[in-house]
Design a protein around this motif. Structure first.
Motif, PDB file in Angstrom:
ATOM      1  N   THR A 102       0.846  -1.203   0.000  1.00  0.00           N
ATOM      2  CA  THR A 102       0.000   0.000   0.000  1.00  0.00           C
ATOM      3  C   THR A 102       0.879   1.250   0.000  1.00  0.00           C
ATOM      4  N   ILE A 103       1.914   1.249   0.819  1.00  0.00           N
ATOM      5  CA  ILE A 103       2.850   2.381   0.839  1.00  0.00           C
ATOM      6  C   ILE A 103       3.549   2.488  -0.512  1.00  0.00           C
ATOM      7  N   ALA A 104       3.897   1.365  -1.104  1.00  0.00           N
ATOM      8  CA  ALA A 104       4.545   1.388  -2.426  1.00  0.00           C
ATOM      9  C   ALA A 104       3.650   2.092  -3.450  1.00  0.00           C
ATOM     10  N   ILE A 105       2.355   1.842  -3.382  1.00  0.00           N
ATOM     11  CA  ILE A 105       1.422   2.503  -4.300  1.00  0.00           C
ATOM     12  C   ILE A 105       1.343   3.999  -3.991  1.00  0.00           C
ATOM     13  N   ILE A 106       1.294   4.332  -2.714  1.00  0.00           N
ATOM     14  CA  ILE A 106       1.256   5.744  -2.310  1.00  0.00           C
ATOM     15  C   ILE A 106       2.510   6.468  -2.808  1.00  0.00           C
ATOM     16  N   THR A 107       3.648   5.776  -2.792  1.00  0.00           N
ATOM     17  CA  THR A 107       4.898   6.411  -3.213  1.00  0.00           C
ATOM     18  C   THR A 107       4.928   6.714  -4.708  1.00  0.00           C
ATOM     19  N   LEU A 108       3.973   6.221  -5.458  1.00  0.00           N
ATOM     20  CA  LEU A 108       3.899   6.540  -6.891  1.00  0.00           C
ATOM     21  C   LEU A 108       3.369   7.949  -7.151  1.00  0.00           C
ATOM     22  N   VAL A 109       2.611   8.494  -6.224  1.00  0.00           N
ATOM     23  CA  VAL A 109       1.971   9.797  -6.438  1.00  0.00           C
ATOM     24  C   VAL A 109       2.998  10.918  -6.638  1.00  0.00           C
ATOM     25  N   PRO A 110       3.967  11.098  -5.730  1.00  0.00           N
ATOM     26  CA  PRO A 110       4.910  12.213  -5.925  1.00  0.00           C
ATOM     27  C   PRO A 110       5.705  12.159  -7.245  1.00  0.00           C
ATOM     28  N   PRO A 111       6.274  10.995  -7.620  1.00  0.00           N
ATOM     29  CA  PRO A 111       7.041  11.035  -8.871  1.00  0.00           C
ATOM     30  C   PRO A 111       6.171  11.255 -10.111  1.00  0.00           C
ATOM     31  N   LEU A 112       5.001  10.663 -10.154  1.00  0.00           N
ATOM     32  CA  LEU A 112       4.172  10.781 -11.352  1.00  0.00           C
ATOM     33  C   LEU A 112       3.508  12.145 -11.486  1.00  0.00           C
ATOM     34  N   PHE A 113       3.129  12.739 -10.357  1.00  0.00           N
ATOM     35  CA  PHE A 113       2.337  13.966 -10.425  1.00  0.00           C
ATOM     36  C   PHE A 113       3.064  15.237  -9.987  1.00  0.00           C
ATOM     37  N   ILE A 114       4.262  15.095  -9.408  1.00  0.00           N
ATOM     38  CA  ILE A 114       5.051  16.266  -9.017  1.00  0.00           C
ATOM     39  C   ILE A 114       6.404  16.251  -9.737  1.00  0.00           C
ATOM     40  N   LEU A 115       7.167  15.177  -9.543  1.00  0.00           N
ATOM     41  CA  LEU A 115       8.522  15.118 -10.071  1.00  0.00           C
ATOM     42  C   LEU A 115       8.561  15.116 -11.600  1.00  0.00           C
ATOM     43  N   GLN A 116       7.811  14.219 -12.236  1.00  0.00           N
ATOM     44  CA  GLN A 116       7.869  14.132 -13.702  1.00  0.00           C
ATOM     45  C   GLN A 116       7.486  15.449 -14.378  1.00  0.00           C
ATOM     46  N   PRO A 117       6.408  16.119 -13.934  1.00  0.00           N
ATOM     47  CA  PRO A 117       6.123  17.431 -14.533  1.00  0.00           C
ATOM     48  C   PRO A 117       7.254  18.446 -14.307  1.00  0.00           C
ATOM     49  N   ALA A 118       7.853  18.438 -13.111  1.00  0.00           N
ATOM     50  CA  ALA A 118       8.944  19.375 -12.815  1.00  0.00           C
ATOM     51  C   ALA A 118      10.169  19.095 -13.682  1.00  0.00           C
ATOM     52  N   LEU A 119      10.376  17.837 -14.028  1.00  0.00           N
ATOM     53  CA  LEU A 119      11.508  17.465 -14.875  1.00  0.00           C
ATOM     54  C   LEU A 119      11.240  17.748 -16.351  1.00  0.00           C
TER      55      LEU A 119
END
Length: 170
Positions: A102-119
């Motif tokens: 469950t935590i692994a799934i939660i950890t997908l939110v920041p990279p997909l919706f914050i980090l990738q757009p910032a990059l």
């Protein structure tokens, strides 16, 4: 061993499981650059740059890989603390795979919706070719992290409780 020390070790172990996996991938000629890009992104922040057209086009910064690795482990430890906060210290004593995933799934939110757009890669890699494959790879790496949380907690318990005792079979 205190709850905080155990949680830090679980975070380090789980993050290390990602590094072991990416190392194995690199043996087949695929060199993941995610940590490098995170380091470059963070290194540009003190200069006031938080968004990039694409991070690939941004000039390298000294020690960006080291910065990325430190951030990678710090984030891995932070999410381990989230796991213990959500599921309690009992999870550390009797780890279950479900909460770790469950935590692994939660950890997908920041990279997909914050980090990738910032990059500069768009929300969930929307500006990249093979978006689906990139999401799948990212998801798989985060599942590795979840499994790493679980297995590291089990290993710490085994080490903390002394050697495994085998019963004689009569």
């Amino acid at each position: 061993m205190t709850k905080s020390v155990k949680t830090i070790l679980v975070g380090i172990g789980a993050t290390g499981s990602i590094d072991c996996f990416t190392y194995l991938i690199s043996l087949f000629g695929k060199t993941p650059r995610g940590i490098l890009f995170v380091g470059r992104w963070l290194a540009y922040m003190p200069k006031g740059q938080f968004m990039h057209h694409t991070i690939i086009e941004s000039q390298s910064i000294v020690n960006e890989l080291l910065i990325g690795q430190i951030a990678h482990y710090g984030i891995g430890i932070a999410f381990a603390f989230l796991l213990v906060k959500l599921y309690g210290k009992m999870w550390l004593k009797t780890p279950k795979l479900g909460p770790a995933l469950t935590i692994a799934i939660i950890t997908l939110v920041p990279p997909l919706f914050i980090l990738q757009p910032a990059l500069g890669f768009g929300i969930a890699f929307s500006n990249m070719p093979q978006q689906g494959l990139l999401i799948l790879k990212t998801s798989f790496i985060h599942v590795i992290y979840g499994i790493g949380l679980y297995l590291t907690a089990i290993a710490i318990n085994r080490i903390n409780n002394g050697p495994i005792k085998f019963k004689k079979i009569h």
